[in-house]
Design a protein around this motif. Structure first.
Motif, PDB file in Angstrom:
ATOM      1  N   TYR A 182       6.495  22.596  -2.824  1.00  0.00           N
ATOM      2  CA  TYR A 182       5.833  21.516  -2.125  1.00  0.00           C
ATOM      3  C   TYR A 182       6.802  20.381  -1.830  1.00  0.00           C
ATOM      4  CZ  TYR A 182       1.560  23.872  -3.493  1.00  0.00           C
ATOM      5  OH  TYR A 182       0.563  24.806  -3.650  1.00  0.00           O
ATOM      6  N   VAL A 183       6.452  19.588  -0.812  1.00  0.00           N
ATOM      7  CA  VAL A 183       7.204  18.383  -0.466  1.00  0.00           C
ATOM      8  C   VAL A 183       6.270  17.198  -0.687  1.00  0.00           C
ATOM      9  CG1 VAL A 183       8.357  17.098   1.361  1.00  0.00           C
ATOM     10  CG2 VAL A 183       8.628  19.574   1.224  1.00  0.00           C
ATOM     11  N   LEU A 184       6.708  16.257  -1.497  1.00  0.00           N
ATOM     12  CA  LEU A 184       5.960  15.038  -1.788  1.00  0.00           C
ATOM     13  C   LEU A 184       6.497  13.928  -0.894  1.00  0.00           C
ATOM     14  CD1 LEU A 184       4.083  13.247  -3.625  1.00  0.00           C
ATOM     15  CD2 LEU A 184       6.112  12.923  -5.048  1.00  0.00           C
ATOM     16  N   THR A 185       5.595  13.230  -0.196  1.00  0.00           N
ATOM     17  CA  THR A 185       5.987  12.102   0.640  1.00  0.00           C
ATOM     18  C   THR A 185       5.178  10.882   0.216  1.00  0.00           C
ATOM     19  OG1 THR A 185       6.444  13.570   2.496  1.00  0.00           O
ATOM     20  CG2 THR A 185       6.200  11.230   2.996  1.00  0.00           C
ATOM     21  N   ILE A 186       5.875   9.792  -0.076  1.00  0.00           N
ATOM     22  CA  ILE A 186       5.239   8.525  -0.442  1.00  0.00           C
ATOM     23  C   ILE A 186       5.683   7.501   0.596  1.00  0.00           C
ATOM     24  CG2 ILE A 186       4.984   6.742  -2.202  1.00  0.00           C
ATOM     25  CD1 ILE A 186       5.899   8.904  -4.259  1.00  0.00           C
ATOM     26  N   ALA A 187       4.732   7.044   1.401  1.00  0.00           N
ATOM     27  CA  ALA A 187       5.039   6.051   2.429  1.00  0.00           C
ATOM     28  C   ALA A 187       4.532   4.691   1.974  1.00  0.00           C
ATOM     29  CB  ALA A 187       4.386   6.438   3.751  1.00  0.00           C
ATOM     30  N   THR A 188       5.442   3.718   1.866  1.00  0.00           N
ATOM     31  CA  THR A 188       5.096   2.356   1.466  1.00  0.00           C
ATOM     32  C   THR A 188       5.674   1.392   2.484  1.00  0.00           C
ATOM     33  OG1 THR A 188       7.081   1.872   0.176  1.00  0.00           O
ATOM     34  CG2 THR A 188       5.319   3.056  -0.973  1.00  0.00           C
ATOM     35  N   SER A 189       5.356   0.124   2.326  1.00  0.00           N
ATOM     36  CA  SER A 189       5.940  -0.874   3.221  1.00  0.00           C
ATOM     37  C   SER A 189       7.437  -1.044   2.954  1.00  0.00           C
ATOM     38  CB  SER A 189       5.217  -2.214   3.074  1.00  0.00           C
ATOM     39  OG  SER A 189       5.295  -2.668   1.743  1.00  0.00           O
ATOM     40  N   ASP A 190       7.916  -0.575   1.786  1.00  0.00           N
ATOM     41  CA  ASP A 190       9.342  -0.642   1.449  1.00  0.00           C
ATOM     42  C   ASP A 190      10.136   0.532   2.009  1.00  0.00           C
ATOM     43  OD1 ASP A 190       9.011  -2.978   0.081  1.00  0.00           O
ATOM     44  OD2 ASP A 190       8.885  -2.034  -1.885  1.00  0.00           O
TER      45      ASP A 190
ATOM     46  N   ALA B  30       5.449  24.266   2.221  1.00  0.00           N
ATOM     47  CA  ALA B  30       6.655  24.453   3.039  1.00  0.00           C
ATOM     48  C   ALA B  30       6.286  24.658   4.505  1.00  0.00           C
ATOM     49  CB  ALA B  30       7.454  25.635   2.519  1.00  0.00           C
ATOM     50  N   ALA B  31       5.076  25.170   4.770  1.00  0.00           N
ATOM     51  CA  ALA B  31       4.620  25.396   6.141  1.00  0.00           C
ATOM     52  C   ALA B  31       4.050  24.126   6.781  1.00  0.00           C
ATOM     53  CB  ALA B  31       3.558  26.487   6.159  1.00  0.00           C
ATOM     54  N   GLY B  32       3.931  23.050   6.004  1.00  0.00           N
ATOM     55  CA  GLY B  32       3.451  21.780   6.541  1.00  0.00           C
ATOM     56  C   GLY B  32       1.969  21.521   6.340  1.00  0.00           C
ATOM     57  N   ALA B  33       1.263  22.405   5.646  1.00  0.00           N
ATOM     58  CA  ALA B  33      -0.158  22.194   5.371  1.00  0.00           C
ATOM     59  C   ALA B  33      -0.326  21.200   4.225  1.00  0.00           C
ATOM     60  CB  ALA B  33      -0.838  23.514   5.007  1.00  0.00           C
ATOM     61  N   THR B  34      -1.282  20.279   4.354  1.00  0.00           N
ATOM     62  CA  THR B  34      -1.526  19.285   3.306  1.00  0.00           C
ATOM     63  C   THR B  34      -2.250  19.937   2.134  1.00  0.00           C
ATOM     64  OG1 THR B  34      -1.638  17.499   4.919  1.00  0.00           O
ATOM     65  CG2 THR B  34      -2.634  17.084   2.770  1.00  0.00           C
ATOM     66  N   ALA B  35      -1.650  19.848   0.945  1.00  0.00           N
ATOM     67  CA  ALA B  35      -2.236  20.406  -0.262  1.00  0.00           C
ATOM     68  C   ALA B  35      -3.011  19.357  -1.049  1.00  0.00           C
ATOM     69  CB  ALA B  35      -1.154  21.017  -1.149  1.00  0.00           C
TER      70      ALA B  35
ATOM     71  N   LYS C  90      10.775  10.772  -0.472  1.00  0.00           N
ATOM     72  CA  LYS C  90      10.467  12.192  -0.451  1.00  0.00           C
ATOM     73  C   LYS C  90      11.077  12.882  -1.662  1.00  0.00           C
ATOM     74  CE  LYS C  90       9.872  12.880   4.459  1.00  0.00           C
ATOM     75  NZ  LYS C  90       8.933  13.878   4.875  1.00  0.00           N
ATOM     76  N   GLY C  91      10.383  13.933  -2.100  1.00  0.00           N
ATOM     77  CA  GLY C  91      10.879  14.758  -3.196  1.00  0.00           C
ATOM     78  C   GLY C  91      10.324  16.156  -3.069  1.00  0.00           C
ATOM     79  N   GLN C  92      10.965  17.101  -3.727  1.00  0.00           N
ATOM     80  CA  GLN C  92      10.517  18.490  -3.715  1.00  0.00           C
ATOM     81  C   GLN C  92      10.144  18.909  -5.113  1.00  0.00           C
ATOM     82  OE1 GLN C  92      13.595  20.848  -1.881  1.00  0.00           O
ATOM     83  NE2 GLN C  92      13.275  19.930   0.121  1.00  0.00           N
ATOM     84  N   LEU C  93       9.129  19.770  -5.201  1.00  0.00           N
ATOM     85  CA  LEU C  93       8.696  20.257  -6.503  1.00  0.00           C
ATOM     86  C   LEU C  93       8.158  21.669  -6.388  1.00  0.00           C
ATOM     87  CD1 LEU C  93       5.156  19.580  -7.018  1.00  0.00           C
ATOM     88  CD2 LEU C  93       6.265  17.635  -5.944  1.00  0.00           C
ATOM     89  N   ASN C  94       8.176  22.370  -7.504  1.00  0.00           N
ATOM     90  CA  ASN C  94       7.633  23.721  -7.597  1.00  0.00           C
ATOM     91  C   ASN C  94       6.544  23.755  -8.649  1.00  0.00           C
ATOM     92  OD1 ASN C  94       9.405  25.080  -5.729  1.00  0.00           O
ATOM     93  ND2 ASN C  94      11.020  24.826  -7.253  1.00  0.00           N
ATOM     94  N   ILE C  95       5.434  24.369  -8.298  1.00  0.00           N
ATOM     95  CA  ILE C  95       4.335  24.521  -9.242  1.00  0.00           C
ATOM     96  C   ILE C  95       4.228  26.010  -9.543  1.00  0.00           C
ATOM     97  CG2 ILE C  95       1.858  24.290  -9.570  1.00  0.00           C
ATOM     98  CD1 ILE C  95       2.053  21.626  -8.330  1.00  0.00           C
TER      99      ILE C  95
ATOM    100  N   ALA D  86       0.843  -1.192   0.000  1.00  0.00           N
ATOM    101  CA  ALA D  86       0.000   0.000   0.000  1.00  0.00           C
ATOM    102  C   ALA D  86       0.880   1.245   0.000  1.00  0.00           C
ATOM    103  CB  ALA D  86      -0.914  -0.009   1.213  1.00  0.00           C
ATOM    104  N   ALA D  87       0.341   2.336  -0.554  1.00  0.00           N
ATOM    105  CA  ALA D  87       1.098   3.584  -0.604  1.00  0.00           C
ATOM    106  C   ALA D  87       0.213   4.729  -0.126  1.00  0.00           C
ATOM    107  CB  ALA D  87       1.583   3.855  -2.023  1.00  0.00           C
ATOM    108  N   ASP D  88       0.745   5.490   0.816  1.00  0.00           N
ATOM    109  CA  ASP D  88       0.073   6.674   1.323  1.00  0.00           C
ATOM    110  C   ASP D  88       0.844   7.884   0.808  1.00  0.00           C
ATOM    111  OD1 ASP D  88      -1.728   8.223   2.725  1.00  0.00           O
ATOM    112  OD2 ASP D  88      -0.694   8.004   4.641  1.00  0.00           O
ATOM    113  N   ILE D  89       0.194   8.741   0.031  1.00  0.00           N
ATOM    114  CA  ILE D  89       0.859   9.845  -0.653  1.00  0.00           C
ATOM    115  C   ILE D  89       0.332  11.166  -0.105  1.00  0.00           C
ATOM    116  CG2 ILE D  89       1.292  10.906  -2.896  1.00  0.00           C
ATOM    117  CD1 ILE D  89       0.389   8.066  -4.038  1.00  0.00           C
ATOM    118  N   THR D  90       1.230  12.060   0.263  1.00  0.00           N
ATOM    119  CA  THR D  90       0.831  13.394   0.696  1.00  0.00           C
ATOM    120  C   THR D  90       1.721  14.436   0.029  1.00  0.00           C
ATOM    121  OG1 THR D  90       2.249  13.282   2.645  1.00  0.00           O
ATOM    122  CG2 THR D  90      -0.052  12.696   2.956  1.00  0.00           C
ATOM    123  N   VAL D  91       1.117  15.586  -0.256  1.00  0.00           N
ATOM    124  CA  VAL D  91       1.841  16.730  -0.783  1.00  0.00           C
ATOM    125  C   VAL D  91       1.586  17.868   0.203  1.00  0.00           C
ATOM    126  CG1 VAL D  91       2.120  18.316  -2.712  1.00  0.00           C
ATOM    127  CG2 VAL D  91       1.475  15.953  -3.152  1.00  0.00           C
ATOM    128  N   GLU D  92       2.675  18.418   0.736  1.00  0.00           N
ATOM    129  CA  GLU D  92       2.564  19.463   1.751  1.00  0.00           C
ATOM    130  C   GLU D  92       3.261  20.732   1.298  1.00  0.00           C
ATOM    131  OE1 GLU D  92       4.391  17.585   5.138  1.00  0.00           O
ATOM    132  OE2 GLU D  92       2.460  16.816   5.833  1.00  0.00           O
TER     133      GLU D  92
END
Length: 115
Positions: free
Chosen positions: A97-105, A70-75, A109-114, A62-68
């Motif tokens: 933004y900071v992308l976080t993908i949490a998996t069992s593996d 810089a202030a830590g708010a979930t986008a 994390k990665g950073q991106l600009n929109i 399973a994968a839990d994906i969040t994009v936050e």
């Protein structure tokens, strides 16, 4: 017949030169201390305009994906109960933004600009 086949092949190769793709986003696997680790699974992330495209090429559970912000708010966020899978997340507000993908593996994390 050879000329037709050659022209078709040449046309196909030429059309690939003008194919528009997303911008790759580099992600790194991190440990509990925040240190980078080698990638274990086949995860690719691309930014196409304001849409984040995530492709899980292998089974990483399973994968839990969040994009936050810089202030830590979930986008944006998404949950994949199983992988391999393909997920799109759209961010409507320009920024960093900071992308976080949490998996069992592991956690990736990665950073991106929109813009």
């Amino acid at each position: 017949m050879k000329k037709v086949l050659f022209l078709l092949l040449f046309g196909l190769l030429l059309s690939q030169q003008f194919a528009v793709g997303g911008t790759p986003i580099q992600i790194k696997r991190t440990d509990s201390m925040g240190n980078s680790r080698p990638m274990v699974t086949d995860i690719s992330v691309e930014l196409e305009g304001n849409t984040i495209e995530i492709t899980f090429g292998s089974d990483c559970g399973a994968a839990d994906i969040t994009v936050e912000t810089a202030a830590g708010a979930t986008a944006a966020s998404a949950y994949c109960p199983s992988t391999p899978e393909y997920v799109e997340l759209t961010i409507s507000v320009p920024g960093s933004y900071v992308l976080t993908i949490a998996t069992s593996d592991g956690i990736y994390k990665g950073q991106l600009n929109i813009n």
